[in-house]
Design an enzyme around this catalytic site. Sequence first.
Site, PDB file in Angstrom:
ATOM      1  N   SER A 147       0.872  -1.186   0.000  1.00  0.00           N
ATOM      2  CA  SER A 147       0.000   0.000   0.000  1.00  0.00           C
ATOM      3  C   SER A 147       0.901   1.226   0.000  1.00  0.00           C
ATOM      4  CB  SER A 147      -0.860   0.023   1.271  1.00  0.00           C
ATOM      5  OG  SER A 147      -1.520   1.268   1.379  1.00  0.00           O
ATOM      6  N   TYR A 161      -1.980  -0.293  10.322  1.00  0.00           N
ATOM      7  CA  TYR A 161      -2.134  -0.917   8.998  1.00  0.00           C
ATOM      8  C   TYR A 161      -0.952  -0.529   8.099  1.00  0.00           C
ATOM      9  CZ  TYR A 161      -3.733  -1.386   4.170  1.00  0.00           C
ATOM     10  OH  TYR A 161      -3.806  -1.678   2.833  1.00  0.00           O
TER      11      TYR A 161
HETATM   12  P1  NAP Z   1     -11.302  -6.177   0.252  1.00  0.00           P
HETATM   13  O1  NAP Z   1     -12.269  -5.735  -0.807  1.00  0.00           O
HETATM   14  O2  NAP Z   1     -11.639  -5.973   1.681  1.00  0.00           O
HETATM   15  O3  NAP Z   1     -10.970  -7.733  -0.025  1.00  0.00           O
HETATM   16  C1  NAP Z   1     -10.143  -8.428   0.874  1.00  0.00           C
HETATM   17  C2  NAP Z   1      -9.877  -9.815   0.339  1.00  0.00           C
HETATM   18  O4  NAP Z   1      -8.968 -10.461   1.233  1.00  0.00           O
HETATM   19  C3  NAP Z   1     -11.113 -10.679   0.270  1.00  0.00           C
HETATM   20  O5  NAP Z   1     -10.997 -11.539  -0.838  1.00  0.00           O
HETATM   21  C4  NAP Z   1     -11.050 -11.484   1.562  1.00  0.00           C
HETATM   22  O6  NAP Z   1     -11.692 -12.758   1.473  1.00  0.00           O
HETATM   23  C5  NAP Z   1      -9.555 -11.692   1.675  1.00  0.00           C
HETATM   24  N1  NAP Z   1      -9.119 -11.981   3.029  1.00  0.00           N
HETATM   25  C6  NAP Z   1      -9.254 -11.222   4.149  1.00  0.00           C
HETATM   26  N2  NAP Z   1      -8.692 -11.833   5.210  1.00  0.00           N
HETATM   27  C7  NAP Z   1      -8.187 -13.012   4.738  1.00  0.00           C
HETATM   28  C8  NAP Z   1      -7.512 -14.097   5.342  1.00  0.00           C
HETATM   29  N3  NAP Z   1      -7.213 -14.095   6.650  1.00  0.00           N
HETATM   30  N4  NAP Z   1      -7.146 -15.139   4.563  1.00  0.00           N
HETATM   31  C9  NAP Z   1      -7.444 -15.167   3.235  1.00  0.00           C
HETATM   32  N5  NAP Z   1      -8.096 -14.165   2.612  1.00  0.00           N
HETATM   33  C10 NAP Z   1      -8.467 -13.107   3.361  1.00  0.00           C
HETATM   34  O7  NAP Z   1      -9.901  -5.459   0.062  1.00  0.00           O
HETATM   35  P2  NAP Z   1      -9.141  -4.900  -1.244  1.00  0.00           P
HETATM   36  O8  NAP Z   1      -9.326  -3.431  -1.278  1.00  0.00           O
HETATM   37  O9  NAP Z   1      -9.464  -5.706  -2.436  1.00  0.00           O
HETATM   38  O10 NAP Z   1      -7.647  -5.156  -0.754  1.00  0.00           O
HETATM   39  C11 NAP Z   1      -6.795  -6.118  -1.338  1.00  0.00           C
HETATM   40  C12 NAP Z   1      -5.382  -5.798  -0.912  1.00  0.00           C
HETATM   41  O11 NAP Z   1      -5.035  -4.477  -1.348  1.00  0.00           O
HETATM   42  C13 NAP Z   1      -5.152  -5.797   0.600  1.00  0.00           C
HETATM   43  O12 NAP Z   1      -3.894  -6.353   0.901  1.00  0.00           O
HETATM   44  C14 NAP Z   1      -5.170  -4.324   0.965  1.00  0.00           C
HETATM   45  O13 NAP Z   1      -4.427  -4.056   2.133  1.00  0.00           O
HETATM   46  C15 NAP Z   1      -4.523  -3.727  -0.268  1.00  0.00           C
HETATM   47  N6  NAP Z   1      -4.820  -2.307  -0.480  1.00  0.00           N
HETATM   48  C16 NAP Z   1      -6.080  -1.866  -0.695  1.00  0.00           C
HETATM   49  C17 NAP Z   1      -6.288  -0.500  -0.893  1.00  0.00           C
HETATM   50  C18 NAP Z   1      -7.661   0.079  -1.130  1.00  0.00           C
HETATM   51  O14 NAP Z   1      -7.790   1.326  -1.140  1.00  0.00           O
HETATM   52  N7  NAP Z   1      -8.677  -0.717  -1.360  1.00  0.00           N
HETATM   53  C19 NAP Z   1      -5.217   0.377  -0.866  1.00  0.00           C
HETATM   54  C20 NAP Z   1      -3.940  -0.106  -0.647  1.00  0.00           C
HETATM   55  C21 NAP Z   1      -3.743  -1.453  -0.465  1.00  0.00           C
HETATM   56  P3  NAP Z   1     -13.238 -12.971   1.958  1.00  0.00           P
HETATM   57  O15 NAP Z   1     -14.091 -12.260   0.936  1.00  0.00           O
HETATM   58  O16 NAP Z   1     -13.417 -14.446   1.922  1.00  0.00           O
HETATM   59  O17 NAP Z   1     -13.359 -12.366   3.318  1.00  0.00           O
END
Ligand code: NAP
Length: 251
Positions: A147, A161
């Site tokens: 991130s 985080y």
């Molecule tokens: P999201 O929509 O909340 O999706 C999270 C995903 O991670 C879901 O598929 C969830 O599965 C899975 N997950 C959560 N805990 C888990 C565990 N213990 N074991 C296996 N799978 C798990 O988040 P996102 O925005 O797509 O984020 C994806 C990545 O990008 C993350 O690493 C996040 O930190 C990073 N990121 C996001 C942003 C942003 O603005 N969105 C910015 C920077 C970085 P379930 O559906 O089964 O719960």
Amino acid sequence: MTSERRPVMLITGASRGIGAAIARAAARQRYDLALNYTHSVDATEELADEIRSAGCRALPVRADVGDEAQVLQMFHDIDRSFDGLDVLVNNAGIAGGYGTLDTVDEAMLARLWAVNVSGPFLCAREAASRMRTDRGGRGGAIVNISSKAAVLGGSGEWVHYAASKGAVDTMTIGLSKELAPFGVRVNGVRPGLIESDFHDHAPPGRVERMAPMIPMLRSGSADEVAGAVLFLAGPDASYITGSFIDVTGGR
Ligand code: NAP
């Protein structure tokens, strides 16, 4: 006629958001896919059906990446279904509770480190042991979803985080050096403000409030992150390791 072997990619947290967008982009590039999730059974099964309709293989694999026994079982399931592994995308991540320093406690931190830091380490260990050319593998690529918060330190909140993603960046640099002689590249993608369920952990309207502070004056989409991941995973990045692509609209 022999059919060409498609590369195999494991995406952790593939059920929705950025992970699901990476899966769809990977299917367009003809990868076979292991789709990890922890809760969203139906969403992952639907995504797997969509990928199969596009002519690629898809294996939903349930595992909490913060639990070593479940990670080991996941890789065992992948071994039984696919011929090796070419790409690991360490995407699964949690917010770990929104707030300032006052809101942090031991249980929250333990869970945050388990999912955001131990998870990528354990998955990288298992993936690398299958990819390394000195252990009979074909080489491969690991892409860690960090991130921009890792560099910015959070946004005056959510520092815990940000710190977990700082560890992911350090791991990316270190493992790129450790694994380079054995044909495994390790790179990172740092998303900025990306629309997904992730922001449900923050007060409503956070994305809309923050978007005007982005140089490009908007949030990004999961699809815009997926392109960078596919580039780093694929042959066009064959001489790139220990690098990062920021997908932040200039932030
Ligand atoms: P999201 O929509 O909340 O999706 C999270 C995903 O991670 C879901 O598929 C969830 O599965 C899975 N997950 C959560 N805990 C888990 C565990 N213990 N074991 C296996 N799978 C798990 O988040 P996102 O925005 O797509 O984020 C994806 C990545 O990008 C993350 O690493 C996040 O930190 C990073 N990121 C996001 C942003 C942003 O603005 N969105 C910015 C920077 C970085 P379930 O559906 O089964 O719960």
